[in-house]
Design a protein around this motif. Structure first.
Motif, PDB file in Angstrom:
ATOM      1  N   UNK A 226      36.113  14.569  26.488  1.00 39.79           N
ATOM      2  CA  UNK A 226      36.804  15.536  27.343  1.00 39.79           C
ATOM      3  C   UNK A 226      37.458  16.615  26.504  1.00 39.79           C
ATOM      4  N   UNK A 227      38.130  16.207  25.427  1.00 38.48           N
ATOM      5  CA  UNK A 227      38.772  17.193  24.554  1.00 38.48           C
ATOM      6  C   UNK A 227      37.733  18.052  23.842  1.00 38.48           C
ATOM      7  N   UNK A 228      36.654  17.433  23.382  1.00 43.75           N
ATOM      8  CA  UNK A 228      35.634  18.201  22.668  1.00 43.75           C
ATOM      9  C   UNK A 228      35.029  19.272  23.564  1.00 43.75           C
ATOM     10  N   UNK A 229      34.820  18.953  24.820  1.00 45.53           N
ATOM     11  CA  UNK A 229      34.212  19.917  25.745  1.00 45.53           C
ATOM     12  C   UNK A 229      35.127  21.101  26.012  1.00 45.53           C
ATOM     13  N   UNK A 230      36.432  20.928  25.799  1.00 48.39           N
ATOM     14  CA  UNK A 230      37.389  21.995  26.067  1.00 48.39           C
ATOM     15  C   UNK A 230      37.729  22.821  24.836  1.00 48.39           C
ATOM     16  N   UNK A 231      37.368  22.328  23.635  1.00 46.87           N
ATOM     17  CA  UNK A 231      37.824  23.012  22.424  1.00 46.87           C
ATOM     18  C   UNK A 231      36.831  24.029  21.882  1.00 46.87           C
ATOM     19  N   UNK A 232      35.600  23.993  22.313  1.00 45.32           N
ATOM     20  CA  UNK A 232      34.632  24.951  21.799  1.00 45.32           C
ATOM     21  C   UNK A 232      34.295  24.668  20.354  1.00 45.32           C
ATOM     22  N   UNK A 233      33.761  25.679  19.667  1.00 47.62           N
ATOM     23  CA  UNK A 233      33.342  25.497  18.282  1.00 47.62           C
ATOM     24  C   UNK A 233      34.544  25.496  17.355  1.00 47.62           C
ATOM     25  N   UNK A 234      34.630  24.498  16.505  1.00 46.46           N
ATOM     26  CA  UNK A 234      35.702  24.378  15.533  1.00 46.46           C
ATOM     27  C   UNK A 234      35.268  23.362  14.500  1.00 46.46           C
ATOM     28  N   UNK A 235      35.929  23.357  13.347  1.00 46.20           N
ATOM     29  CA  UNK A 235      35.571  22.379  12.330  1.00 46.20           C
ATOM     30  C   UNK A 235      35.948  20.981  12.802  1.00 46.20           C
ATOM     31  N   UNK A 236      35.298  19.970  12.227  1.00 46.39           N
ATOM     32  CA  UNK A 236      35.578  18.592  12.618  1.00 46.39           C
ATOM     33  C   UNK A 236      37.026  18.227  12.318  1.00 46.39           C
ATOM     34  N   UNK A 237      37.538  18.660  11.150  1.00 47.10           N
ATOM     35  CA  UNK A 237      38.921  18.366  10.791  1.00 47.10           C
ATOM     36  C   UNK A 237      39.886  19.016  11.771  1.00 47.10           C
TER      37      UNK A 237
END
Length: 351
Positions: A226-237
């Motif tokens: 759920x969080x990943x779908x809302x954050x868009x492109x970003x580094x893994x860290x």
């Protein structure tokens, strides 16, 4: 946001990087790290985010970072095991808010301010540990009340007047400057009052706490997706840092159903860099050590952040955040901020 004072002026040029830990406060509470701000005239004053606190008033005079305590069991505990145990208690434990009741969360926040003779700010938000010639720990406290329906009206009491609980590098001129800072902070005030859905997370996208708590899936994998779908492109860290910060902030409110809190606890347990640093009775303090930086920034910051969980209830009794690498005027072990929380069920609002 950063609060800086140059003489009697405030500079708001610098914005803090959002640590993935919560600071205290929300209209006083919900905590930081980190901290919300209040702007009055030319002053920007730090203000606690939303928090919750322990059953007894803290006695420490500075936001100390817990030191490791040797385990006593034959089978060493793991951070992941602690979060799993706490998640079971979150579902089956007590303190389930019924209609007409409120979860009362009393919070205390100890915030470190640094000074270099001309500026006062939170660490690395204008003055770094290495630059500091003076430092103070400032304490505020308050309460908030969470209804059974977390999308309903949360009630926040006014925050207490900020007081100095520890100081390093005493200097009369610096103390005068700090007093001016605190006077303006007090004048800005925190009237408290009602906030629908508990208000928005500090420096978030405007999503209310209640919206988070009623939208999150009730399983750890679902929470992370759920969080990943809302954050868009970003580094893994960076993604992990933001997820951890949000989970700690939401968990520190001690609100939400047992299922959702259990899912958040288990999701937090999947993040890397965790270890048990303190064990007292049913309380376990888990530390997360990480290198944190916003995308595009050349300098990363080493962070040591903790969350204290009662494994018998699944509730959070404390959080802390530190970027103190040692070797400065601030003693080792004194961090950027420490929040403590005490939680109980009540049948109505104060007054």
């Amino acid at each position: 946001m950063v609060a800086e004072i140059r003489g009697t002026e405030l500079s708001s040029r610098v914005r803090p990087r959002r640590p993935w830990l919560f600071v205290a406060g929300a209209a006083g509470a919900l905590a930081a790290a980190t901290t919300g701000v209040l702007v009055v005239g030319s002053l920007t004053t730090p203000k606690p985010s939303v928090v919750a606190h322990p059953t007894s008033t803290p006695t420490h005079s500075a936001p100390a970072v817990p030191s490791p305590t040797p385990g006593v069991s034959e089978r060493p505990e793991t951070a992941q095991g602690v979060f799993r145990a706490a998640s079971v208690s979150a579902i089956h434990g007590g303190l389930q808010v019924q209609p007409g009741q409120y979860l009362r969360v009393a919070w205390t926040s100890d915030l470190l301010l640094l000074g270099d003779g001309s500026t006062i700010s939170q660490p690395s938000h204008g003055v770094s540990y290495a630059m500091a010639t003076h430092a103070w720990v400032i304490r505020t406290s308050g309460e908030f009340y969470v209804p059974a329906d977390v999308n309903g009206e949360w009630y926040f009491t006014p925050s207490s007047t900020p007081v100095v609980t520890a100081e390093y590098g005493q200097d009369a001129a610096a103390d005068v400057q700090l007093q001016q800072y605190l006077d303006r902070w007090s004048a800005a005030g925190d009237p408290g009052g009602f906030q629908a859905g508990g208000g928005a997370l500090p420096e978030g996208d405007g999503t209310l706490r209640g919206e988070f708590l009623t939208s999150l899936p009730d399983d750890a994998d679902g929470v992370l997706s759920w969080f990943r779908s809302r954050q868009g492109s970003t580094s893994e860290n960076h993604h992990g840092a933001m997820v951890g910060w949000t989970l700690m902030t939401l968990l520190a409110s001690n609100a939400g159903t047992g299922d959702v809190r259990a899912a958040m606890l288990q999701a937090l347990g999947t993040l890397p860099g965790s270890s048990i640093v303190d064990s007292r009775g049913s309380l376990r303090t888990i530390a997360f050590d990480s290198t944190f930086g916003e995308p595009g920034q050349a300098i990363d910051v080493q962070r040591h952040q903790t969350i204290t969980v009662d494994v018998s209830t699944g509730r959070v009794s404390g959080t802390s955040d530190s970027t103190n690498a040692g070797g400065s005027i601030v003693p080792d072990g004194v961090g950027d901020v420490r929040n403590d929380y005490a939680v109980e069920l009540v049948d109505g609002l104060p007054g």
